[in-house]
Each structure stands twice: as structure tokens, then as C-alpha cells.
Scaffold this motif. Structure first.
Motif, short mmCIF file in Angstrom:
data_model
loop_
_atom_site.label_atom_id
_atom_site.label_comp_id
_atom_site.label_asym_id
_atom_site.label_seq_id
_atom_site.Cartn_x
_atom_site.Cartn_y
_atom_site.Cartn_z
N ALA A 35 -5.60 -7.42 0.36
CA ALA A 35 -6.79 -8.32 0.06
C ALA A 35 -6.36 -9.13 -1.29
N ASP A 36 -5.70 -8.39 -2.37
CA ASP A 36 -5.24 -9.14 -3.56
C ASP A 36 -4.56 -10.28 -3.26
N ARG A 37 -3.68 -10.51 -2.36
CA ARG A 37 -2.92 -11.78 -2.20
C ARG A 37 -3.60 -12.69 -1.17
N PHE A 38 -4.27 -12.01 -0.06
CA PHE A 38 -4.30 -12.94 1.02
C PHE A 38 -5.90 -13.17 1.06
N GLY A 39 -6.71 -12.15 0.36
CA GLY A 39 -8.31 -12.48 0.26
C GLY A 39 -8.89 -11.75 1.43
N VAL A 40 -8.25 -11.08 2.26
CA VAL A 40 -8.93 -10.45 3.34
C VAL A 40 -8.52 -9.17 3.43
N ASP A 41 -9.30 -7.77 3.75
CA ASP A 41 -8.83 -6.70 3.77
C ASP A 41 -8.34 -6.24 5.45
N GLY A 42 -7.69 -5.33 5.64
CA GLY A 42 -7.48 -4.91 7.21
C GLY A 42 -6.33 -5.67 7.70
N LEU A 43 -5.64 -6.49 7.11
CA LEU A 43 -4.51 -7.20 7.61
C LEU A 43 -3.33 -6.26 8.18
N LEU A 44 -2.58 -6.71 9.23
CA LEU A 44 -1.30 -5.84 9.43
C LEU A 44 -0.23 -6.42 8.36
N PRO A 45 0.11 -5.83 7.64
CA PRO A 45 1.03 -6.56 6.44
C PRO A 45 2.50 -6.45 6.83
N PHE A 46 3.19 -7.51 6.55
CA PHE A 46 4.73 -7.51 6.39
C PHE A 46 5.09 -8.18 5.28
N THR A 47 4.85 -7.86 4.13
CA THR A 47 4.82 -8.70 2.80
C THR A 47 5.71 -8.19 1.90
N ILE A 48 5.38 -7.43 0.71
CA ILE A 48 6.27 -6.68 -0.25
C ILE A 48 7.36 -6.10 0.34
N SER A 49 8.34 -6.02 -0.48
CA SER A 49 9.81 -5.61 0.17
C SER A 49 9.78 -4.24 -0.02
N ASP A 50 9.02 -3.22 0.72
CA ASP A 50 9.29 -2.01 0.87
C ASP A 50 9.19 -1.67 2.11
N MET A 51 9.74 -0.50 2.69
CA MET A 51 9.77 -0.17 4.07
C MET A 51 8.55 0.96 4.57
N ASP A 52 8.43 1.15 5.75
CA ASP A 52 7.17 1.74 6.15
C ASP A 52 7.83 3.15 6.61
N PHE A 53 9.30 3.63 6.27
CA PHE A 53 9.93 4.61 6.67
C PHE A 53 9.83 5.73 5.58
N GLU A 54 9.83 6.94 6.03
CA GLU A 54 9.96 7.93 5.19
C GLU A 54 11.50 7.94 4.67
N THR A 55 11.50 8.24 3.09
CA THR A 55 12.94 8.23 2.52
C THR A 55 13.87 9.37 3.27
N ALA A 56 15.06 9.24 3.00
CA ALA A 56 16.00 10.09 3.56
C ALA A 56 15.53 11.67 3.48
N PRO A 57 15.81 12.34 4.46
CA PRO A 57 15.39 13.94 4.35
C PRO A 57 16.03 14.47 3.18
N GLU A 58 17.20 14.36 2.97
CA GLU A 58 18.03 14.58 1.73
C GLU A 58 17.47 14.55 0.45
N VAL A 59 16.80 13.25 0.33
CA VAL A 59 15.93 12.90 -0.74
C VAL A 59 14.57 13.71 -0.81
#
Length: 406
Positions: A35-59
Motif C-alpha cells: 500500500a505504501d507504493r500502490f495506495g491499496v492494501d491486499g494486492l498480489l505483489p510482483f514488485t521489489i526484487s526479492d523472492m518468495d522462496f526459502e533460502t538454501a537449506p544449507e544456509v
């Protein structure tokens, strides 16, 4: 399913990237801060460049072991476990023999960029970047009172014109390039190094996306280019200044741990950078969990990284198929690096603001408009996510484009 998508499935069989992990309520910028950028909460985001995956199990295993130790006191990055892990990564991943005596540390890549710009430029002087431009570069340059000077990607004549200006002091190189995913060839990097040397400009190469180069392309570290040009003296020919700034946090998805590192060619510049960080900035002790994550990623995480990159290749192939079927005039091809789909929508003649209204209000998705990067008419779609989310995003985009065109 395309051949690329099928290959991605077989390559990633050891890991689960399909399970959706609920990131809501975790102080997540992409999900909770939409909502900080798009003015609406609850949107399905494809925005800032991080991933929706857990990091490596070794990490994750290394982080748990470090936490189990229980003592989280002041820490040094100038120790062999960290330095040798970085050297191991450069040697095995990029075939580059890294002198660890050149390494420096910082809380983030943009923090390192800010320090180097303050070292090598004064207020009002020019900093040259390629356009479209990662918005973090623009904020850092303008926030320091420097003048941002953009040159179109791949336009060598425009690049030389800007570097030839008397007050152009630094070329900020994004390698691979964000947002387009362009991977610079060795010949292109050598040409840029020569232009910077000729006109007395320093080069700062942000290589945080380097580990996500896709098959058929090769990342060449700028340190190797600078050493080849300068006969290994650290400064390049005729005293050219250069630095590389990077981190494992992008490719292994742990930016919230903070932490980055750099390579600075000249020993005097390197000492000045460290003085600024340790005294003026008071950052002598890095985050211990960041060091732990970097060491585990670079020593043990290569298989996971290859698998997640293959999975993202499948996402990109899926988007290419959908766009080609719905809007063949776009002739969209996946990027050479990264998990960010940079899509030129100008052949469709759609209005960016109208499309954003439809995507937000009707489709309930958040996708970064090209104007954020100085390129209206483009779109940046983050595909570092489970296939189901990627499919939902491209479906929403297709419906949105149909609505606006109608």
C-alpha cells in the motif's frame, strides 16, 4: 509445457519451489508494504526484487547452528572463513582468481555505492548510468546532490559523450543490468573500461545480480576486466579507479540479514573506504548472521542456486508462451539474467496510467510500471515466486491489457 519449462522441472526436483509460503504479517516490504507504493492494501505483489522462496537449506542450517551457539557479540569480517568463501565462489563460479586483500565490507550494496560516490565525486558533479535505470541508483545519486546523467543501454557514442564532459566523474555500471536483465559481454566491458580510463572517470560495478545469469550467457567480473587492462596493478591503465559492489543476498534471498562486500582496486582508496565505514559511519562490526549466510551459500549453496535459477527459467518460459499467444506483436523474450521480466508494452499502444488503474483496482495485482525506471510503456514483473503465483500474475496482466485495449 515448453521444453525449457520441462527442463526446469527436472533440474529442480531436489527442491520444493512450488509450495506457497505466506509472507503476510512478516514485515515484508513486497507483501505488507504494497500500500505504501500502490495506495491499496491486499494486492498480489510482483514488485521489489526479492523472492518468495526459502533460502538454501544449507544456509538455513548454518544460521540455526550459529544461533544455537547463543552468543551474538561483536564480529569481524576480516577472517579466513569469510574471505576464503568469497574467493572460492569467484574461482569456482567465474574462473577468477580473487585477491582477498582487496575485499571490503558494507551493510548493503547501495550503502557502498553512497560511500564510493562521496569519495570520488563532489556535489553537482556528474554520475553516468545506463537507462532505464534502477531506481536505487537514482535515489542515491540525487540524494547526494550529484547530477544523474543517463545514456541509453548499448549506445556507446552517447556513453562517450557523457564521460567526456569535464565534470563526469563516475560511471555506475549495473552488471547484469537491472531492470532489463542484460548481460554485458567481455568485449563490451573492455570498451566501457577504456572509455572511462580515457576520460578519467571511475567505474563502480554493481554485480548483485551476477549469480542469476541464465544458460547461454556468462557473467564477467569487472575486477577481471580492470586487472587485464591495468596489468594487475589494481588501478587500471593510467590510474583508472574502479570498484565492484555485490552480495549473495540477492541470489540466495536473504537481504533482510543485510550485508554486502566489495572489491576496490587501489589500496589507498580501499583504506579510505574502510576508514569511512569504521569511523565516520561506525560500522566496524558486521551482522554475524550475514557473514554466516554468505559463507554457507558460497561453500555449500551452488546446487540450490542452480535449481532455483532453473525454476525461474521455467517461469520466464511460461510468461513468454502466454504473451506470444495473446500478444505476438510484443515478440517478448526472457531476460539474459535475473528473475525480473522487463516487458516492452509500447507495441500495444496502451496508456501506462490506465493499465495501472486496471491492474490495481480490477485485477488486484501490483506490478512495477516502467516509469519507475525512467521508461514509461514498460513493465517489470517479478517472477521469483512459485509457478502458481507467476501464472496468476501473467493472467492478470493479460486480462488487464485486454481491458485497456478494449
Amino acid at each position: 509445457m515448453s521444453e525449457g519449462a520441462r527442463n526446469a522441472v527436472s533440474t529442480t526436483a531436489r527442491y520444493d519451489f512450488d509450495t506457497v509460503i505466506d509472507r503476510r504479517g512478516t514485515w515484508c516490504v513486497q507483501w505488507d508494504g504494497v500500500a505504501d507504493r500502490f495506495g491499496v492494501d491486499g494486492l498480489l505483489p510482483f514488485t521489489i526484487s526479492d523472492m518468495d522462496f526459502e533460502t538454501a537449506p544449507e544456509v538455513l542450517a548454518a544460521l540455526r547452528a550459529r544461533l544455537d551457539h547463543g552468543v551474538l557479540g561483536y564480529t569481524t569480517w576480516q577472517q579466513d572463513d569469510f574471505l576464503s568463501a568469497v574467493a572460492h565462489w569467484y574461482g569456482t563460479r567465474y574462473g577468477t582468481d580473487l585477491d582477498t586483500g582487496r575485499l571490503v565490507y558494507g551493510p548493503s550494496v547501495l550503502s557502498q555505492l553512497s560511500q564510493l560516490l562521496q569519495m570520488w565525486t563532489s556535489e553537482g558533479e556528474g554520475v553516468v548510468v545506463h537507462t532505464p535505470t534502477y531506481d536505487g541508483f537514482r535515489k542515491a545519486v540525487l540524494g547526494l546532490g550529484r547530477e544523474l546523467r543517463g545514456v541509453p543501454l548499448g549506445d556507446t557514442e552517447a556513453l562517450e559523450r557523457e564521460l567526456a564532459r569535464a565534470d563526469a566523474k563516475v560511471l555506475v555500471l549495473c552488471s547484469p543490468h537491472n531492470p532489463t536483465g542484460r548481460v554485458w559481454t567481455e568485449a563490451e566491458l573492455r570498451e566501457m573500461a577504456e572509455l572511462a580510463r580515457r576520460h578519467g572517470a571511475a567505474v563502480i560495478s554493481d554485480e548483485i545480480h551476477a549469480d542469476f545469469v541464465h544458460d547461454g550467457h556468462v557473467h564477467v567480473p569487472y575486477a577481471r576486466i580492470a586487472d587485464a587492462a591495468g596489468a594487475g596493478d589494481g588501478r587500471g591503465p593510467a590510474g583508472g579507479r574502479w570498484a565492484v559492489i555485490t552480495s549473495a543476498s540477492k541470489s540466495f534471498n536473504f537481504p533482510a540479514l543485510t550485508g554486502s562486500y566489495g572489491i576496490i582496486g587501489d589500496p589507498v582508496d580501499r583504506a579510505e573506504y574502510l576508514r569511512r565505514m569504521e569511523t565516520a559511519e561506525g560500522l566496524a562490526s558486521p551482522a554475524v548472521l550475514s557473514l554466516t549466510a554468505h559463507i554457507a551459500a558460497y561453500r555449500e549453496g551452488a546446487a540450490w542456486l542452480d535449481a532455483v535459477r532453473a525454476y525461474v527459467t521455467g517461469n520466464l518460459a511460461m510468461v513468454a508462451e502466454r504473451l506470444d499467444a495473446e500478444f505476438p506483436e510484443l515478440a517478448w523474450v526472457p531476460p539474459q539474467a535475473g528473475y525480473l521480466a522487463w516487458i516492452d508494452l509500447r507495441p500495444l499502444g496502451v496508456d501506462e496510467e490506465a493499465l495501472q488503474r486496471v491492474l490495481i483496482e480490477r485485477e488486484k495485482v501490483a506490478i512495477m510500471p516502467g516509469s519507475v525506471y525512467g521508461a514509461p510503456g514498460f513493465l517489470r514483473l517479478n517472477l521469483g515466486c512459485p509457478r502458481s503465483k507467476a501464472e496468476a500474475g501473467v493472467s492478470a496482466l493479460v486480462r488487464g491489457l485486454r481491458t485497456v485495449r478494449a
